[in-house]
Design a protein around this motif. Structure first.
Motif, PDB file in Angstrom:
ATOM      1  N   TYR A  31       1.943   7.900   2.699  1.00  0.00           N
ATOM      2  CA  TYR A  31       2.993   6.869   2.102  1.00  0.00           C
ATOM      3  C   TYR A  31       4.548   7.526   1.685  1.00  0.00           C
ATOM      4  CZ  TYR A  31       4.809   2.967  -0.287  1.00  0.00           C
ATOM      5  OH  TYR A  31       5.650   1.877  -0.634  1.00  0.00           O
ATOM      6  N   GLU A  47      13.105  -0.014  11.255  1.00  0.00           N
ATOM      7  CA  GLU A  47      12.724  -0.839  12.200  1.00  0.00           C
ATOM      8  C   GLU A  47      13.362  -0.661  13.688  1.00  0.00           C
ATOM      9  OE1 GLU A  47      13.231  -5.117  11.128  1.00  0.00           O
ATOM     10  OE2 GLU A  47      12.412  -5.875  12.552  1.00  0.00           O
ATOM     11  N   GLN A 102      -0.089   3.303  10.142  1.00  0.00           N
ATOM     12  CA  GLN A 102      -0.585   1.971  10.055  1.00  0.00           C
ATOM     13  C   GLN A 102       0.881   1.284   8.978  1.00  0.00           C
ATOM     14  OE1 GLN A 102      -4.700   0.642   9.041  1.00  0.00           O
ATOM     15  NE2 GLN A 102      -4.795   2.562   8.539  1.00  0.00           N
ATOM     16  N   VAL A 103       1.195   2.485   7.987  1.00  0.00           N
ATOM     17  CA  VAL A 103       2.373   1.747   7.138  1.00  0.00           C
ATOM     18  C   VAL A 103       3.804   1.531   8.119  1.00  0.00           C
ATOM     19  CG1 VAL A 103       3.995   2.316   5.097  1.00  0.00           C
ATOM     20  CG2 VAL A 103       1.664   2.782   5.029  1.00  0.00           C
ATOM     21  N   LYS A 128       3.644   1.041  10.970  1.00  0.00           N
ATOM     22  CA  LYS A 128       3.441  -0.227  12.091  1.00  0.00           C
ATOM     23  C   LYS A 128       3.949  -1.364  11.297  1.00  0.00           C
ATOM     24  CE  LYS A 128       2.562  -2.065  16.006  1.00  0.00           C
ATOM     25  NZ  LYS A 128       3.550  -1.982  16.836  1.00  0.00           N
ATOM     26  N   SER A 129       3.585  -1.471  10.114  1.00  0.00           N
ATOM     27  CA  SER A 129       3.948  -2.582   9.118  1.00  0.00           C
ATOM     28  C   SER A 129       5.537  -2.720   8.676  1.00  0.00           C
ATOM     29  CB  SER A 129       3.072  -2.537   7.980  1.00  0.00           C
ATOM     30  OG  SER A 129       3.646  -1.583   7.120  1.00  0.00           O
ATOM     31  N   LYS A 136      -3.823  -3.064  -0.413  1.00  0.00           N
ATOM     32  CA  LYS A 136      -3.610  -3.105   0.908  1.00  0.00           C
ATOM     33  C   LYS A 136      -5.054  -3.031   1.553  1.00  0.00           C
ATOM     34  CE  LYS A 136       1.322  -1.876   1.695  1.00  0.00           C
ATOM     35  NZ  LYS A 136       1.694  -2.965   2.390  1.00  0.00           N
ATOM     36  N   GLU A 196      -5.039  -4.934   5.188  1.00  0.00           N
ATOM     37  CA  GLU A 196      -4.090  -4.426   5.735  1.00  0.00           C
ATOM     38  C   GLU A 196      -4.069  -2.836   6.237  1.00  0.00           C
ATOM     39  OE1 GLU A 196      -0.720  -5.458   3.082  1.00  0.00           O
ATOM     40  OE2 GLU A 196      -1.628  -7.449   2.937  1.00  0.00           O
ATOM     41  N   ILE A 197      -4.874  -2.417   5.742  1.00  0.00           N
ATOM     42  CA  ILE A 197      -5.102  -0.804   5.744  1.00  0.00           C
ATOM     43  C   ILE A 197      -6.498  -0.541   6.360  1.00  0.00           C
ATOM     44  CG2 ILE A 197      -5.047   1.548   5.013  1.00  0.00           C
ATOM     45  CD1 ILE A 197      -2.413   0.921   3.752  1.00  0.00           C
TER      46      ILE A 197
END
Ligand SMILES: NC(=O)c1ccc[n+]([C@@H]2O[C@H](COP(=O)([O-])OP(=O)(O)OC[C@H]3O[C@@H](n4cnc5c(N)ncnc54)[C@H](OP(=O)(O)O)[C@@H]3O)[C@@H](O)[C@H]2O)c1
Length: 339
Positions: free
Chosen positions: A138, A149, A168-169, A171-172, A299, A304-305
């Motif tokens: 993270y 982005e 995953q982070v 991607k979000s 999360k 979400e994760i």
């Protein structure tokens, strides 16, 4: 309460290359009586992490080597089963750097011990996705990678504890995310379950071409976990202004001559226009430990994760699981479940 017996794994000799069973000793001992200001932790899970291998060498890194005869270092999650301090009560769940052992006597003011608010999650999660590897991914991504982005991010060891979180982070946050992992099964997991846009199997034999196909607009962020051939392939595709958080380079950790291996710093440093790259340590953000752990746990709870674990059963299997992890036998965060 009768005094429990402690089982510990100590370093018997410095491994040469891959670790062998006889580099370690499994020792049993009776625990001394608790003194005022101390508390006793019974470990539930031990964390096995790549950084432990360089610490077995007689070489000064960012942390001291483990001494011969000493308990192997590492974090664990466990329960307080006796206490002679008001700071910790029997029943508290904590993460602590206890080393590879079943029990640990801690002092009330010892640093790096944190009470766990499990939020109904399995305790092993606090060694993985909501633990040190999760926070590493993270902060390494957000603080060193500086994602924007629409950019393309590549992360190596993509199905692993750190890599799966990074992707995953990212991607979000709206990035195109490409993983690199060893084998078809891991790659399928990375795209189908973790939701990455693509995953390159570095063992399939077409690394350069497959990576170029997966990154048609080049690479803006490379989150470095492995070094070696993956690093050399990535370097060819880095865009101007790219960033490389250097988290680790696990491909070199078993090297018999680690002082002379080609590191990511050699590869990126030799480029005519090197990317912005630096090694970072998760402890740079130690003050945000509580906040980040809670954020990641929330999360995970919200779905979400996603995360995955390889669980070795019993301390006797720790050495074999550790050896396997450094060659990708693990699938997700490697932990050892204690009886
Ligand atoms: N800087 C920090 O503060 C910090 C903190 C935690 C972790 N780290 C670093 O983060 C990295 C990942 O750690 P982790 O805990 O998440 O471990 P992990 O990814 O769960 O496990 C290690 C993985 O490395 C891959 N690997 C092994 N040999 C390789 C090779 N020769 N080439 C390419 N990949 C190889 C394997 O995956 P495949 O099967 O896909 O090959 C293996 O599963 C490590 O470099 C570690 O040292 C750094």
């Amino acid at each position: 309460m009768s005094t429990p017996t402690n089982t510990a794994i100590t370093l018997k000799q410095r491994p040469n290359g891959e670790v062998r069973d006889d580099d370690f000793e499994i020792k049993q001992s009776s625990l001394p009586e608790l003194q005022d200001g101390e508390f006793l932790i019974e470990n539930k899970y031990l964390s096995l992490d790549p950084y432990m291998r360089p610490r077995m060498n007689d070489m000064q890194g960012y942390m001291d080597p483990v001494g011969i005869g000493e308990v192997m270092v590492g974090e664990a999650v466990g329960e307080v089963i006796a206490s002679k301090t008001d700071a910790y009560q029997v029943g508290d769940v904590v993460t602590a750097y206890t080393g590879w052992q079943t029990h640990y006597i801690a002092k009330a003011d010892e640093p790096m011990i944190y009470k766990v608010d499990a939020k109904g999650l399995p305790l092993s999660v606090f060694l993985g996705a909501a633990g040190m590897p999760g926070r590493t991914g993270y902060f390494g991504l957000t603080e060193v990678g500086k994602p924007k982005e629409g950019e393309t991010l590549v992360v190596s060891a993509a199905s692993g504890a750190v890599g799966s979180l990074v992707g995953q982070v990212a991607k979000s946050m709206g990035l195109r995310v490409v993983g690199v992992a060893g084998g078809e099964e891991k790659c399928r997991y990375v795209t189908d379950e973790l939701g990455f846009d693509a995953c390159v199997d570095y063992k399939a034999g077409n690394l350069d071409a497959d990576l170029a196909t997966a990154c048609p607009n080049g690479i803006d962020i490379y989150f470095e976990n492995v070094g070696g051939a993956v690093t050399r392939a990535v370097a060819k595709l880095l865009n101007k202004g790219s960033r490389v958080p250097v988290c680790g380079y696990v491909s070199a950790y078993n090297s018999e001559d680690i002082a002379n291996v080609e590191t990511p710093f050699h590869v990126f440093g030799a480029m005519p226009e090197p990317p912005e790259h630096r090694f970072f340590l998760v402890t740079e953000w130690q003050e945000q430990h509580g906040e980040a752990t809670a954020l990641l746990a929330d999360k995970i709870k919200a779905g979400e994760i996603q995360y995955r674990e390889s669980v070795a059963e019993g301390i006797d299997n720790a050495i074999d699981a550790f050896r396997g992890m450094l060659k990708g036998k693990n699938f997700g965060k490697q932990v050892v479940k204690l009886a």
